[in-house]
Design a protein around this motif. Structure first.
Motif, PDB file in Angstrom:
ATOM      1  N   GLY A 309       0.752  -1.298  -0.034  1.00  0.00           N
ATOM      2  CA  GLY A 309      -0.130  -0.049  -0.044  1.00  0.00           C
ATOM      3  C   GLY A 309       0.840   1.238  -0.177  1.00  0.00           C
ATOM      4  O   GLY A 309       0.312   2.188  -0.593  1.00  0.00           O
ATOM      5  N   PHE A 310       1.803   1.152   0.787  1.00  0.00           N
ATOM      6  CA  PHE A 310       2.945   2.408   0.680  1.00  0.00           C
ATOM      7  C   PHE A 310       3.357   2.436  -0.804  1.00  0.00           C
ATOM      8  O   PHE A 310       3.567   3.430  -1.196  1.00  0.00           O
ATOM      9  CB  PHE A 310       3.938   2.139   2.016  1.00  0.00           C
ATOM     10  N   LEU A 311       3.779   1.487  -1.141  1.00  0.00           N
ATOM     11  CA  LEU A 311       4.340   1.626  -2.507  1.00  0.00           C
ATOM     12  C   LEU A 311       3.601   2.145  -3.664  1.00  0.00           C
ATOM     13  O   LEU A 311       3.649   3.001  -4.161  1.00  0.00           O
ATOM     14  CB  LEU A 311       4.999   0.093  -2.878  1.00  0.00           C
ATOM     15  N   GLN A 312       2.374   1.766  -3.436  1.00  0.00           N
ATOM     16  CA  GLN A 312       1.367   2.282  -4.318  1.00  0.00           C
ATOM     17  C   GLN A 312       1.178   3.610  -4.031  1.00  0.00           C
ATOM     18  O   GLN A 312       1.121   4.581  -4.927  1.00  0.00           O
ATOM     19  CB  GLN A 312       0.049   1.581  -4.145  1.00  0.00           C
ATOM     20  N   LEU A 313       1.182   4.387  -2.926  1.00  0.00           N
ATOM     21  CA  LEU A 313       0.956   5.453  -2.573  1.00  0.00           C
ATOM     22  C   LEU A 313       2.228   6.342  -2.977  1.00  0.00           C
ATOM     23  O   LEU A 313       2.096   7.582  -3.508  1.00  0.00           O
ATOM     24  CB  LEU A 313       0.757   5.875  -1.280  1.00  0.00           C
ATOM     25  N   MET A 314       3.344   5.812  -2.981  1.00  0.00           N
ATOM     26  CA  MET A 314       4.470   6.497  -3.370  1.00  0.00           C
ATOM     27  C   MET A 314       4.453   6.558  -5.007  1.00  0.00           C
ATOM     28  O   MET A 314       4.842   7.760  -5.491  1.00  0.00           O
ATOM     29  CB  MET A 314       5.902   5.794  -3.053  1.00  0.00           C
ATOM     30  N   GLN A 315       3.882   5.675  -5.676  1.00  0.00           N
ATOM     31  CA  GLN A 315       3.761   5.537  -7.091  1.00  0.00           C
ATOM     32  C   GLN A 315       2.682   6.610  -7.555  1.00  0.00           C
ATOM     33  O   GLN A 315       2.817   7.259  -8.551  1.00  0.00           O
ATOM     34  CB  GLN A 315       3.642   4.297  -7.528  1.00  0.00           C
ATOM     35  N   ALA A 316       1.839   6.862  -6.635  1.00  0.00           N
ATOM     36  CA  ALA A 316       0.718   7.927  -6.992  1.00  0.00           C
ATOM     37  C   ALA A 316       1.184   9.440  -6.666  1.00  0.00           C
ATOM     38  O   ALA A 316       0.165   9.901  -6.772  1.00  0.00           O
ATOM     39  CB  ALA A 316      -0.490   7.467  -6.201  1.00  0.00           C
ATOM     40  N   GLY A 317       2.335   9.420  -5.954  1.00  0.00           N
ATOM     41  CA  GLY A 317       2.616  10.752  -5.785  1.00  0.00           C
ATOM     42  C   GLY A 317       2.145  11.358  -4.412  1.00  0.00           C
ATOM     43  O   GLY A 317       2.109  12.568  -4.194  1.00  0.00           O
ATOM     44  N   ILE A 318       1.469  10.327  -3.566  1.00  0.00           N
ATOM     45  CA  ILE A 318       0.857  11.076  -2.304  1.00  0.00           C
ATOM     46  C   ILE A 318       2.051  10.831  -1.112  1.00  0.00           C
ATOM     47  O   ILE A 318       2.212  11.601  -0.304  1.00  0.00           O
ATOM     48  CB  ILE A 318      -0.338  10.262  -1.933  1.00  0.00           C
ATOM     49  N   VAL A 319       2.592   9.745  -0.963  1.00  0.00           N
ATOM     50  CA  VAL A 319       3.779   9.525  -0.037  1.00  0.00           C
ATOM     51  C   VAL A 319       4.866  10.341  -0.837  1.00  0.00           C
ATOM     52  O   VAL A 319       5.739   9.517  -1.392  1.00  0.00           O
ATOM     53  CB  VAL A 319       3.958   8.227   0.393  1.00  0.00           C
ATOM     54  N   ARG A 320       5.223  11.319  -0.373  1.00  0.00           N
ATOM     55  CA  ARG A 320       6.187  12.301  -1.197  1.00  0.00           C
ATOM     56  C   ARG A 320       6.667  13.246  -0.237  1.00  0.00           C
ATOM     57  O   ARG A 320       7.767  13.897  -0.709  1.00  0.00           O
ATOM     58  CB  ARG A 320       5.830  12.751  -2.454  1.00  0.00           C
ATOM     59  N   ARG A 321       6.403  13.583   1.031  1.00  0.00           N
ATOM     60  CA  ARG A 321       7.143  14.327   1.900  1.00  0.00           C
ATOM     61  C   ARG A 321       8.136  13.910   2.555  1.00  0.00           C
ATOM     62  O   ARG A 321       8.123  12.928   3.127  1.00  0.00           O
ATOM     63  CB  ARG A 321       6.262  14.663   3.210  1.00  0.00           C
ATOM     64  N   GLU A 322       9.407  14.501   1.971  1.00  0.00           N
ATOM     65  CA  GLU A 322      10.613  14.363   2.319  1.00  0.00           C
ATOM     66  C   GLU A 322      10.948  14.589   3.988  1.00  0.00           C
ATOM     67  O   GLU A 322      10.829  16.140   4.270  1.00  0.00           O
ATOM     68  CB  GLU A 322      11.486  14.732   1.349  1.00  0.00           C
ATOM     69  N   VAL A 323      11.523  13.881   4.542  1.00  0.00           N
ATOM     70  CA  VAL A 323      12.364  14.144   6.034  1.00  0.00           C
ATOM     71  C   VAL A 323      13.723  14.036   6.080  1.00  0.00           C
ATOM     72  O   VAL A 323      14.224  13.225   5.013  1.00  0.00           O
ATOM     73  CB  VAL A 323      11.462  13.314   6.967  1.00  0.00           C
ATOM     74  N   PHE A 324      14.157  14.817   6.683  1.00  0.00           N
ATOM     75  CA  PHE A 324      15.784  14.942   6.558  1.00  0.00           C
ATOM     76  C   PHE A 324      16.246  14.619   8.087  1.00  0.00           C
ATOM     77  O   PHE A 324      15.670  14.792   9.082  1.00  0.00           O
ATOM     78  CB  PHE A 324      16.385  16.439   5.959  1.00  0.00           C
ATOM     79  N   ALA A 325      17.525  13.912   7.965  1.00  0.00           N
ATOM     80  CA  ALA A 325      18.188  13.632   9.282  1.00  0.00           C
ATOM     81  C   ALA A 325      18.955  14.648   9.988  1.00  0.00           C
ATOM     82  O   ALA A 325      19.912  14.357  10.534  1.00  0.00           O
ATOM     83  CB  ALA A 325      19.115  12.242   8.872  1.00  0.00           C
ATOM     84  N   ASP A 326      18.155  15.797  10.300  1.00  0.00           N
ATOM     85  CA  ASP A 326      18.836  16.558  11.035  1.00  0.00           C
ATOM     86  C   ASP A 326      17.572  17.679  11.293  1.00  0.00           C
ATOM     87  O   ASP A 326      16.722  18.094  10.862  1.00  0.00           O
ATOM     88  CB  ASP A 326      19.840  17.773  10.114  1.00  0.00           C
ATOM     89  N   PRO A 327      17.546  17.688  12.735  1.00  0.00           N
ATOM     90  CA  PRO A 327      16.340  18.445  13.594  1.00  0.00           C
ATOM     91  C   PRO A 327      16.231  19.839  13.196  1.00  0.00           C
ATOM     92  O   PRO A 327      15.325  20.397  13.081  1.00  0.00           O
ATOM     93  CB  PRO A 327      16.510  18.357  15.106  1.00  0.00           C
ATOM     94  N   THR A 328      17.534  20.714  12.829  1.00  0.00           N
ATOM     95  CA  THR A 328      17.440  21.901  12.512  1.00  0.00           C
ATOM     96  C   THR A 328      16.708  22.175  11.139  1.00  0.00           C
ATOM     97  O   THR A 328      15.930  22.971  10.944  1.00  0.00           O
ATOM     98  CB  THR A 328      18.881  22.609  12.544  1.00  0.00           C
ATOM     99  N   LEU A 329      17.196  21.554  10.161  1.00  0.00           N
ATOM    100  CA  LEU A 329      16.845  21.558   8.734  1.00  0.00           C
ATOM    101  C   LEU A 329      15.329  20.987   8.721  1.00  0.00           C
ATOM    102  O   LEU A 329      14.448  21.509   8.137  1.00  0.00           O
ATOM    103  CB  LEU A 329      17.551  20.388   7.946  1.00  0.00           C
ATOM    104  N   GLN A 330      14.927  20.100   9.365  1.00  0.00           N
ATOM    105  CA  GLN A 330      13.734  19.768   9.676  1.00  0.00           C
ATOM    106  C   GLN A 330      12.457  20.788  10.158  1.00  0.00           C
ATOM    107  O   GLN A 330      11.347  21.047   9.692  1.00  0.00           O
ATOM    108  CB  GLN A 330      13.465  18.253  10.371  1.00  0.00           C
ATOM    109  N   THR A 331      13.236  21.414  11.313  1.00  0.00           N
ATOM    110  CA  THR A 331      12.115  22.666  11.852  1.00  0.00           C
ATOM    111  C   THR A 331      12.110  23.601  10.797  1.00  0.00           C
ATOM    112  O   THR A 331      11.054  23.979  10.902  1.00  0.00           O
ATOM    113  CB  THR A 331      12.918  22.972  13.166  1.00  0.00           C
TER     114      THR A 331
END
Length: 678
Positions: A309-331
């Motif tokens: 289901g997640f892969l289908q949501l990625m292919q549909a462009g819904i699961v696309r919000r990127e997160v980054f491994a740094d709290p300052t950038l993410q904030t």
């Protein structure tokens, strides 16, 4: 130093030589088990009573074989086509059949759902624990060997190893044993069918003491076909999809409910008008408070299980919000001050204001800036942030085309999926304050969706076992995600259940006054969904919670639920069930959703199926026949109808089920019933 072996037998020899006494073998759950290696070790110990073997694992999978003769005939060609050369685990076969030898024991912390309810050995050796405690508990079990199937590739002459489907616990296990100064033999077995996952799944070859690259270790992955999504599943999935906030975080599970949620989210994003009409049909109280808009920002998937289901949501462009491994950038991203897709010219000044870097940048700052694509090799500001992920998972399992898609992805696309440790995914607290903060700022507006079996009128849920104590599956990560939903300021826990289930004595309610087993205690109650609606329980008093759960119960059982609550003083004696709540029936639900099913918006298999059109017809007939056998009155009615209509089944169907040359009353009777159910 890593020893590379090219024969499974040699790897087993090495393990038996290095471990003098009892062997306590740990393995990951699901498809990460190195089946050929485990089977050979199991057979060697089984043949030598002087040796002892304890296997500590979970979710030991087995190719379906069918319970009845009809099912066995039907499954034969399907299993051969779908599972191909997948080798069943010998200890599973023995556990289900003659039993384990006295010198071997199997302990699992998650059982294949419903398969071991009457298996006393499996029930007695089950370990009830949270997924996040598995590494700790393996240490307590006295583990001395851990083995896992891995993916391998060579890039620029360098051998690379990926933990593929299961980076979930092995790295934490190795760390805990090192900290405790206890010996642990690590064994990796290459299976070239395993997708080569990146991120947290990457390890150095030296991570393993023994690496076995025997062609016999490569085999088809266990690939359960997609389950059919029923009308009930779709109703639950539609309700759940309307609680997901754009720009948020999502957890869903495997099976028909997960597929229903994914399909509903795709409908919401791509067919908004139809989505609202469908939802309005099953929400007689209106759509106030529901999320109905398409996904402008997209979602971040954070789930212990990465499913189709997640892969289908990625292919549909819904699961696309990127997160980054740094709290300052993410904030900064969360606050809208930094667009990860288009870096502003003053990005260095912005980061300096936040105290993340110095100006001019130090060598350490430059390394960090280049890691995220903020500076290129020439010291110029890059066009966008790099290194973001939109899906984080601890293990995966799915149908064959799911694995094939992962195998054939370009590295750039695959890098957006971070397969990593369960101690990162399933809990908020991290190894330090920075990691804990990072998790909090990544998991904004989270909706953690889990299934359950029973919910009491006071809000407790039973998800893993019956009140008799018989274990159905396991706790897994459910408790952790529910607790996390309460710890995050804008998160919600969503427990989903079908309002009823069938028994030989007829349907019974899954919303009950009380139940003799609890997985999620009532003080962690939050949102509960059935096919009849959404009950928001957070912060409500007991009387209100009782009413809200009765409102989404099957109407056939509402009067007895009201009576039970009143008899225990949780409902005012004068309270009356509103008439508008009394239409919660399967027939009404089917009528509400039937037009949309006919229009193709709610297909039985939204993401395809391994079954052919003919096999789907046979399965449908067998299901109706199986259900009727559990209800004598229904079976008699079916038999009379079949005899009266005198239908004939296609010869190919009869041959598939071994009924083409049926003789004797029983076989001829089944043949007639099957034809009548097509």
């Amino acid at each position: 130093m890593t020893i590379t072996l090219h024969q499974i037998e040699a790897a087993v020899d090495e393990v038996l030589a290095r471990i003098d006494g009892p062997i306590v073998l740990g393995m990951p759950l699901g498809i990460g088990k190195p089946n050929p290696f485990v089977n050979r070790l199991y057979q060697r110990v089984k043949a030598d009573p002087s040796r002892q073997l304890t296997i500590v694992t979970a979710l030991s999978l087995e190719v379906p074989s069918g319970h009845s003769e009809l099912e066995q005939h039907f499954l034969g060609p399907l299993v051969e086509r779908v599972f191909q050369d997948y080798p069943d685990l010998d200890y599973v076969k023995d556990l289900r059949g003659p039993g384990l030898p006295p010198n071997i024991e199997v302990r699992e912390f998650f059982l294949k759902t419903g398969d071991y309810l009457t298996n006393e050995l499996a029930q007695q050796h089950y370990i009830s624990t949270n997924y996040t405690f598995v590494a700790r508990d393996m240490l307590g079990q006295g583990l001395n060997v851990i083995a896992q199937a891995v993916a391998e590739r060579v890039v620029d002459g360098q051998r690379q190893i990926s933990l593929s489907s299961n980076p979930d616990v092995i790295q934490e296990v190795v760390e805990r044993f090192a900290e405790a100064d206890k010996p642990l033999l690590t064994v990796g077995v290459v299976n070239r069918q395993m997708p080569f996952m990146l991120g947290g799944a990457l390890v150095e070859p030296a991570f393993f003491d023994l690496l076995c690259d025997d062609p016999a270790g490569t085999h088809t992955l266990f690939a359960p076909p997609n389950a059919k999504v029923s009308t009930t599943d779709y109703a639950i999935g539609l309700h759940a999809s309307s609680l997901v906030a754009d720009g948020g975080t999502l957890q869903i599970g495997i099976g028909s409910l997960g597929d229903a949620i994914a399909q509903a989210l795709i409908l919401r994003d791509q067919h908004g008008d139809e989505y609202r009409r469908i939802l309005a049909a099953i929400c007689p109280q209106g759509l106030q408070g529901r999320e109905l808009s398409p996904f402008r920002q997209g979602l971040y998937g954070c789930s212990e299980m990465f499913v189709n289901g997640f892969l289908q949501l990625m292919q549909a462009g819904i699961v696309r919000r990127e997160v980054f491994a740094d709290p300052t950038l993410q904030t900064l991203i969360n606050e809208g001050r930094l667009d990860p897709r288009q870096l502003p010219p003053n990005v260095l000044e912005l980061l300096a204001e936040e105290g993340r870097i110095s100006l001019p940048p130090t060598p350490e700052d430059r390394e960090w800036l280049q890691r995220f694509g903020i500076l290129d090799g020439e010291g110029r500001v890059g066009p966008r942030l790099t290194g973001g992920v939109c899906m984080t998972g601890g293990f995966f399992i799915g149908p064959g085309d799911f694995y094939e898609r992962l195998r054939t992805m370009a590295d750039g696309e695959r890098a957006r999926i971070d397969m990593t440790r369960i101690d990162f995914i399933n809990q908020l607290y991290g190894k330090d304050a920075e990691e804990t903060h990072l998790k909090r700022v990544q998991r904004v507006k989270a909706r953690f969706m889990n299934t359950t079996m029973k919910v009491t009128l006071l809000g407790a849920a039973a998800s893993d076992a019956l009140e008799s104590g018989a274990v159905v599956s396991g706790v897994g990560g459910q408790y952790n995600f529910v607790a996390m939903a309460h710890a995050l300021p804008d998160a919600r826990s969503v427990l989903m259940l079908r309002a009823t289930h069938d028994t030989p004595d007829g349907p019974v309610s899954n919303i009950v006054w009380s139940y003799g087993h609890t997985t999620i205690p009532r003080h962690l109650r939050d949102i509960v969904i059935t096919e009849y609606g959404v009950a928001d329980l957070r912060g409500q008093n007991d009387g209100e919670i009782v009413k809200r759960l009765i409102a989404i119960a099957d109407s056939r059982f509402q009067p007895e639920l009201v009576a039970a609550a009143k008899s225990h003083g949780k409902l005012d004696a004068a309270w009356q069930l509103p008439e508008s709540w009394t239409h919660n029936t399967p027939q009404a639900l089917d009528a509400q959703l039937h037009p949309f099913t006919q229009a193709g918006l709610l297909p039985g298999f939204p993401f395809g199926t391994d079954l052919t059109a003919d096999e789907l017809k046979i399965v449908a007939a067998l299901r109706r026949l199986k259900k009727a056998t559990q209800h004598p009155v229904e079976l008699v009615a079916m038999a009379l109808r079949s005899l009266w209509e005198n239908k004939e089944a296609p010869p190919a169907y009869l041959q598939r089920l071994g009924l083409d040359e049926a003789q004797g009353f029983k076989a001829l009777f089944i043949k007639k019933l099957f034809a009548g159910n097509l």
